[in-house]
Design a protein around this motif. Structure first.
Motif, short mmCIF file in Angstrom:
data_model
loop_
_atom_site.label_atom_id
_atom_site.label_comp_id
_atom_site.label_asym_id
_atom_site.label_seq_id
_atom_site.Cartn_x
_atom_site.Cartn_y
_atom_site.Cartn_z
N PHE A 171 0.83 -1.20 0.00
CA PHE A 171 0.00 0.00 0.00
C PHE A 171 0.87 1.26 0.00
O PHE A 171 1.80 1.38 0.78
N ASP A 172 0.51 2.18 -0.86
CA ASP A 172 1.25 3.43 -0.99
C ASP A 172 0.86 4.43 0.09
O ASP A 172 1.62 5.35 0.38
N LEU A 173 -0.33 4.26 0.66
CA LEU A 173 -0.82 5.16 1.70
C LEU A 173 -1.77 4.38 2.60
O LEU A 173 -2.61 3.62 2.11
N ILE A 174 -1.59 4.53 3.90
CA ILE A 174 -2.49 3.90 4.86
C ILE A 174 -3.10 5.00 5.73
O ILE A 174 -2.37 5.82 6.30
N CYS A 175 -4.42 5.02 5.80
CA CYS A 175 -5.15 6.01 6.61
C CYS A 175 -5.90 5.27 7.72
O CYS A 175 -6.49 4.21 7.47
N GLY A 176 -5.89 5.82 8.90
CA GLY A 176 -6.61 5.19 10.00
C GLY A 176 -7.06 6.21 11.02
O GLY A 176 -6.33 7.14 11.35
N THR A 177 -8.28 6.03 11.50
CA THR A 177 -8.84 6.90 12.52
C THR A 177 -9.06 6.12 13.81
O THR A 177 -9.59 5.01 13.78
N SER A 178 -8.67 6.71 14.94
CA SER A 178 -8.94 6.14 16.25
C SER A 178 -8.32 4.74 16.35
O SER A 178 -7.12 4.58 16.24
N THR A 179 -9.13 3.70 16.53
CA THR A 179 -8.55 2.35 16.54
C THR A 179 -7.90 2.04 15.20
O THR A 179 -6.91 1.32 15.12
N GLY A 180 -8.42 2.64 14.14
CA GLY A 180 -7.80 2.49 12.83
C GLY A 180 -6.44 3.14 12.76
O GLY A 180 -5.56 2.71 12.00
N ALA A 181 -6.23 4.19 13.57
CA ALA A 181 -4.91 4.83 13.64
C ALA A 181 -3.90 3.89 14.27
O ALA A 181 -2.74 3.81 13.83
N ILE A 182 -4.33 3.19 15.31
CA ILE A 182 -3.45 2.20 15.95
C ILE A 182 -3.03 1.14 14.95
O ILE A 182 -1.85 0.78 14.84
N LEU A 183 -4.00 0.64 14.18
CA LEU A 183 -3.71 -0.38 13.18
C LEU A 183 -2.85 0.16 12.05
O LEU A 183 -1.90 -0.49 11.61
N ALA A 184 -3.17 1.36 11.57
CA ALA A 184 -2.42 1.96 10.47
C ALA A 184 -0.95 2.13 10.84
O ALA A 184 -0.05 1.79 10.05
N ILE A 185 -0.69 2.64 12.03
CA ILE A 185 0.68 2.85 12.47
C ILE A 185 1.38 1.52 12.71
O ILE A 185 2.53 1.32 12.30
N GLY A 186 0.67 0.60 13.35
CA GLY A 186 1.26 -0.73 13.59
C GLY A 186 1.65 -1.43 12.30
O GLY A 186 2.77 -1.95 12.17
N LEU A 187 0.75 -1.44 11.33
CA LEU A 187 1.05 -2.08 10.05
C LEU A 187 2.19 -1.37 9.33
O LEU A 187 3.02 -2.01 8.67
N SER A 188 2.24 -0.05 9.46
CA SER A 188 3.29 0.74 8.79
C SER A 188 4.65 0.57 9.44
O SER A 188 5.67 0.94 8.86
N LEU A 189 4.67 0.03 10.64
CA LEU A 189 5.93 -0.32 11.30
C LEU A 189 6.34 -1.75 11.02
O LEU A 189 7.40 -2.20 11.44
N GLY A 190 5.47 -2.49 10.33
CA GLY A 190 5.77 -3.87 10.00
C GLY A 190 5.25 -4.89 10.99
O GLY A 190 5.62 -6.07 10.94
N ILE A 191 4.37 -4.47 11.91
CA ILE A 191 3.78 -5.41 12.86
C ILE A 191 2.76 -6.28 12.13
O ILE A 191 1.83 -5.74 11.51
N PRO A 192 2.87 -7.61 12.18
CA PRO A 192 1.87 -8.47 11.55
C PRO A 192 0.49 -8.23 12.16
O PRO A 192 0.37 -8.03 13.37
N ALA A 193 -0.53 -8.27 11.33
CA ALA A 193 -1.89 -7.97 11.81
C ALA A 193 -2.33 -8.95 12.89
O ALA A 193 -3.07 -8.58 13.80
#
Length: 336
Positions: free
Chosen positions: A44-66
């Protein structure tokens, strides 16, 4: 250049972030069959996340497996959302002194999991491995903020902020968590943000923010944009002709009915805006593609602040069932 520009967008919704996290974990498992080293931030070229989605967006962007993010929610739900009645004062004369929950445990756990993914160093937005947009609301100045990585020359500040502070700024739901205020001082710079609250009040579904970011700031043609938008479950809050029962307990405690109604409504209107934008663009040119993955709870809604084990297991099961039904559509959408 005709390369597709792929956007992953993840809604807010408290502990129901388990649903999109589980779907993404199933997608990652599928992709790893072909490439054992697959990381979603590389696709993904861009990941957007709000609230709990922000936690997931940042986690995924750091390479944390879902799947680790699913485990994070399940392991720490009780720490983040303890039983609400512990906030009642002994005399029972008043309900709450401040917010329903403290944000200290959530702040601590986010710092831990993000740092672990970054070589035990607290990551900044600068350290994320793909472009990210995180909606929040700055209560100190009364303005919406979209906190972003350094992917445009105009962006000179947000990338200096610690990732856990960005996530908590977007996840501080009014009444449930106190507004998040913080200072930072690191090798990139220093600053402070005061009274940041949940971005869900204006962008619970941040997909439109992603589309506009790509088209406006990154100059991506609409025809190249693909948006995979993941919800956290949609319910029905039925309002009778009177606001009955007219009290705090019904609308906020223990289930945040009013907040959920606001967040659901914002996500729904965003879908309508996106549909309108697609149709308008299509009249003159090739428009962007948009795939929305959402679970319909109906009247059987799981509260965004639950920490009961049976509810957590049910949320993971809902995500698994959605993945079973929609994984083929997601693969086709992203790869054809």
């Amino acid at each position: 250049m005709n390369k597709e520009f792929k956007i992953l967008s993840i809604d807010g919704g408290g502990i129901r972030g388990i649903i999109p996290a589980k779907i993404i974990s199933e997608y990652e498992d599928k992709m790893k069959l072909e490439n054992p080293n697959y990381k979603i931030y590389e696709e993904f070229d861009l990941i957007c996340g709000t609230s709990t989605g922000a936690i997931l967006a940042i986690g995924l962007s750091l390479g944390i497996p879902a799947i680790e993010l699913v485990k994070f929610y399940k392991d720490y739900a009780r720490d983040i959302f303890p039983k609400w009645y512990f906030k009642i004062l002994p005399q029972g004369a008043r309900v709450l002194t401040t917010s329903i929950y403290s944000n200290k445990k959530l702040n601590q756990k986010l710092k831990e999991i993000f740092s672990k993914a970054n070589g035990n160093i607290i990551p900044l937005l600068y350290d994320l491995k793909t472009k990210v947009c995180i909606p929040s609301y700055n209560g100190n100045v009364g303005e919406i903020n979209v906190l972003k990585t350094k992917h445009h020359a105009d962006y000179t500040r947000d990338y200096k902020i610690p990732a856990h502070d960005v996530a908590l700024s977007s996840a501080s739901a009014p009444v449930y968590f106190p507004p998040h205020s913080f200072e930072y001082d690191n090798h990139l710079g220093k600053g402070a943000n005061i009274n940041m609250i949940d971005g869900g009040i204006f962008a619970n579904n941040p997909a439109l923010i992603g589309i506009l970011e790509a088209a406006d700031k990154l100059d991506i043609d609409f025809s190249r944009i693909k948006v995979l938008s993941m919800g956290t479950g949609k319910g029905k809050q039925i309002i009778k002709k009177s606001w009955s029962p007219k009290n705090f307990w019904y609308w906020f405690v223990p289930k945040p009915r009013l907040l959920e109604m606001i967040l659901d409504s914002q996500s729904q209107i965003t879908d309508s805006y996106i549909d309108f934008l697609q149709r308008s663009i299509s009249k003159k040119a090739v428009s962007f593609e948009y795939l929305r993955i959402q679970h319909e709870f109906g009247n059987d809604m799981i509260s965004l602040n639950t920490s009961d084990k049976k509810d957590l297991n049910r949320l993971e099961n809902i995500g698994g069932e959605l993945a079973k039904k929609k994984l083929g559509s997601i693969l086709k959408f992203l790869h054809h």
